[in-house]
Scaffold this motif. Structure first.
Motif, PDB file in Angstrom:
ATOM      1  N   ALA A 112      51.639  22.023  34.155  1.00  3.98           N
ATOM      2  CA  ALA A 112      51.054  23.350  33.936  1.00  3.98           C
ATOM      3  C   ALA A 112      49.829  23.559  34.828  1.00  3.98           C
ATOM      4  N   ILE A 113      49.004  22.534  34.963  1.00  2.00           N
ATOM      5  CA  ILE A 113      47.825  22.637  35.831  1.00  2.00           C
ATOM      6  C   ILE A 113      48.247  22.853  37.281  1.00  2.00           C
ATOM      7  N   GLU A 114      49.287  22.165  37.712  1.00  2.00           N
ATOM      8  CA  GLU A 114      49.767  22.320  39.085  1.00  2.00           C
ATOM      9  C   GLU A 114      50.429  23.684  39.308  1.00  2.00           C
ATOM     10  N   THR A 115      50.940  24.282  38.244  1.00  2.00           N
ATOM     11  CA  THR A 115      51.690  25.538  38.359  1.00  2.00           C
ATOM     12  C   THR A 115      50.814  26.768  38.223  1.00  2.00           C
ATOM     13  N   ALA A 170      60.751  37.660  38.625  1.00  3.15           N
ATOM     14  CA  ALA A 170      61.549  36.679  39.355  1.00  3.15           C
ATOM     15  C   ALA A 170      60.662  35.542  39.855  1.00  3.15           C
ATOM     16  N   HIS A 171      59.441  35.882  40.263  1.00  7.81           N
ATOM     17  CA  HIS A 171      58.522  34.842  40.739  1.00  7.81           C
ATOM     18  C   HIS A 171      58.076  33.940  39.594  1.00  7.81           C
ATOM     19  N   ILE A 172      57.846  34.501  38.416  1.00  7.94           N
ATOM     20  CA  ILE A 172      57.489  33.674  37.256  1.00  7.94           C
ATOM     21  C   ILE A 172      58.583  32.639  37.011  1.00  7.94           C
ATOM     22  N   GLN A 173      59.829  33.093  37.094  1.00  3.90           N
ATOM     23  CA  GLN A 173      60.944  32.177  36.884  1.00  3.90           C
ATOM     24  C   GLN A 173      61.010  31.144  38.003  1.00  3.90           C
ATOM     25  N   TYR A 174      60.725  31.550  39.231  1.00  3.98           N
ATOM     26  CA  TYR A 174      60.733  30.640  40.377  1.00  3.98           C
ATOM     27  C   TYR A 174      59.757  29.479  40.177  1.00  3.98           C
ATOM     28  N   ILE A 179      62.644  30.284  31.628  1.00  2.00           N
ATOM     29  CA  ILE A 179      64.068  30.074  31.813  1.00  2.00           C
ATOM     30  C   ILE A 179      64.778  31.349  31.384  1.00  2.00           C
ATOM     31  N   PRO A 180      65.968  31.616  31.918  1.00  2.00           N
ATOM     32  CA  PRO A 180      66.688  32.819  31.490  1.00  2.00           C
ATOM     33  C   PRO A 180      66.995  32.749  29.998  1.00  2.00           C
ATOM     34  N   GLY A 181      66.912  33.889  29.346  1.00  2.00           N
ATOM     35  CA  GLY A 181      67.206  33.948  27.919  1.00  2.00           C
ATOM     36  C   GLY A 181      68.023  35.181  27.594  1.00  2.00           C
ATOM     37  N   MET A 182      68.216  35.425  26.324  1.00  4.21           N
ATOM     38  CA  MET A 182      68.933  36.608  25.865  1.00  4.21           C
ATOM     39  C   MET A 182      68.031  37.832  25.994  1.00  4.21           C
ATOM     40  N   SER A 301      58.791  24.657  28.897  1.00  2.69           N
ATOM     41  CA  SER A 301      57.725  23.802  28.363  1.00  2.69           C
ATOM     42  C   SER A 301      56.435  24.007  29.153  1.00  2.69           C
ATOM     43  N   VAL A 302      56.543  24.102  30.483  1.00  2.00           N
ATOM     44  CA  VAL A 302      55.361  24.329  31.321  1.00  2.00           C
ATOM     45  C   VAL A 302      54.781  25.715  31.049  1.00  2.00           C
ATOM     46  N   GLY A 303      55.648  26.711  30.948  1.00  2.00           N
ATOM     47  CA  GLY A 303      55.189  28.061  30.637  1.00  2.00           C
ATOM     48  C   GLY A 303      54.534  28.139  29.275  1.00  2.00           C
ATOM     49  N   THR A 304      55.057  27.378  28.319  1.00  2.00           N
ATOM     50  CA  THR A 304      54.463  27.335  26.988  1.00  2.00           C
ATOM     51  C   THR A 304      53.034  26.794  27.053  1.00  2.00           C
ATOM     52  N   ALA A 305      52.820  25.731  27.834  1.00  2.00           N
ATOM     53  CA  ALA A 305      51.481  25.153  27.955  1.00  2.00           C
ATOM     54  C   ALA A 305      50.511  26.146  28.588  1.00  2.00           C
TER      55      ALA A 305
END
Length: 330
Positions: A112-115, A170-174, A179-182, A301-305
């Motif tokens: 998460a810190i790196e992202t 799209a960049h957030i996902q990149y 992750i893609p969801g419903m 998981s990274v996005g959650t952090a």
């Protein structure tokens, strides 16, 4: 100057380590640029020390090679951008990493810190609201007004400047943050989280007789929030409904009671109209949710952090990251 010692490491020692790490590893720039990045790196280290002390986190974690690496990465990224919002987020993540015990949580926080530097403030807000709506539940609410108050504190701060262009999502996902969801509607998500707040009500003859006996019915049912001629389950969600049944000794009727909670809900469109009618930020959020890919993303998981640390930094939330990032133990 802070002059306290926490479990063997002083702020002065951490400060010296941070200064040496940055001086030895960041490329030399022109004099004016070098002064700027050095000042920023020092500011981030100081903010980290103060936040760790404020939260009671041991500064001895700064002796950990991984924590030192991540401290340097955080200094590097803030020194380059000078973005105060990024600094606050990086500091929060660093403090979380310094207090983490489980291997998975350490790895996720490091990633998460790196992202974080790869995301704009708008994208971090979008990631935070995505995580809040999909992965958290407003457990403390009992009424619709409670929920509106909860949303003002927990949702509203992240809704004022959401991206409206799908290239940003799209960049957030990149970056690996989602992750893609419903592509669920907002009304669907909220009516599933707190179905008790969006009940259209039912007549007395829809209630199984054992649930309508005195005095248990006073514990189990209340007048419908929107139509005083009808009744509704007196619980905001399924866990609370089960607790109510257990309290009156009728857990054997769980299927019928929870069935009433879930079978008499407003439609997704009615839920959204009710929210929009309450004012505040709901109309704008629902518009962005309907018109962009925000509705189809789920935090990784990274996005959650990242989202969790942003939520803590902005709202002062107290729920630990370990609530969502856990290792199964046998």
């Amino acid at each position: 100057m802070i002059a306290v010692s926490i479990q063997g490491s002083t702020p002065e020692q951490v400060r010296a380590v941070a200064q040496r790490l940055f001086a030895d590893n960041f490329p030399r720039l022109s004099q004016s640029a070098q002064e700027t990045v050095t000042s920023r790196a020092s500011d981030l280290a100081e903010a980290f020390i103060e936040k760790a002390i404020d939260r009671g986190v041991s500064l001895s974690a700064a002796a950990d090679p991984d924590v030192q690496y991540l401290l340097l990465a955080s200094q590097r990224d803030y020194a380059r951008s000078g973005n105060d919002s990024l600094k606050k987020l990086l500091v929060d993540l660093l403090v979380e990493r310094s207090s983490a015990h489980e291997d998975l949580e350490k790895i996720v926080l490091g990633e998460a810190i790196e992202t974080a530097r790869k995301l704009t403030s708008k994208q971090i807000s979008a990631l935070t609201i995505c995580w809040l709506l999909r992965s958290t539940t407003p457990t403390s609410v009992q009424t619709f007004d409670d929920f509106i108050d909860y949303a003002q504190v927990n949702y509203q701060p992240f809704c004022s400047n959401l991206p409206v262009n799908n290239s940003e999502y799209a960049h957030i996902q990149y970056t690996g943050s989602t992750i893609p969801g419903m592509g669920n509607s907002l009304g669907y998500l909220l009516s599933n989280q707190v179905p008790g707040l969006f009940q259209r009500g039912f007549p007395v003859n829809a209630i199984p007789e054992p649930l309508w006996q005195e005095p248990v019915r006073q514990e189990l049912f209340s007048v419908n929030l929107y139509d005083s001629t009808l009744w509704q389950v007196d619980a905001p969600d399924e866990p609370k409904a089960r607790e109510k049944l257990a309290k009156v000794g009728l857990s054997n009727l769980e299927q019928q009671y929870v069935g009433l909670l879930n079978s008499y809900r407003h439609s997704d469109e009615e839920v959204e109209k009710r929210l929009i009618d309450s004012g505040a930020f709901w109309a704008d959020l629902i518009h962005v949710w309907q018109s962009t890919n925000l509705s189809s993303l789920t935090a990784s998981s990274v996005g959650t952090a990242i989202a969790h640390s942003n939520w803590v930094a902005v709202t002062g939330g107290l729920s630990p990251l370990s609530t969502w990032i856990t290792e199964n133990k046998h």
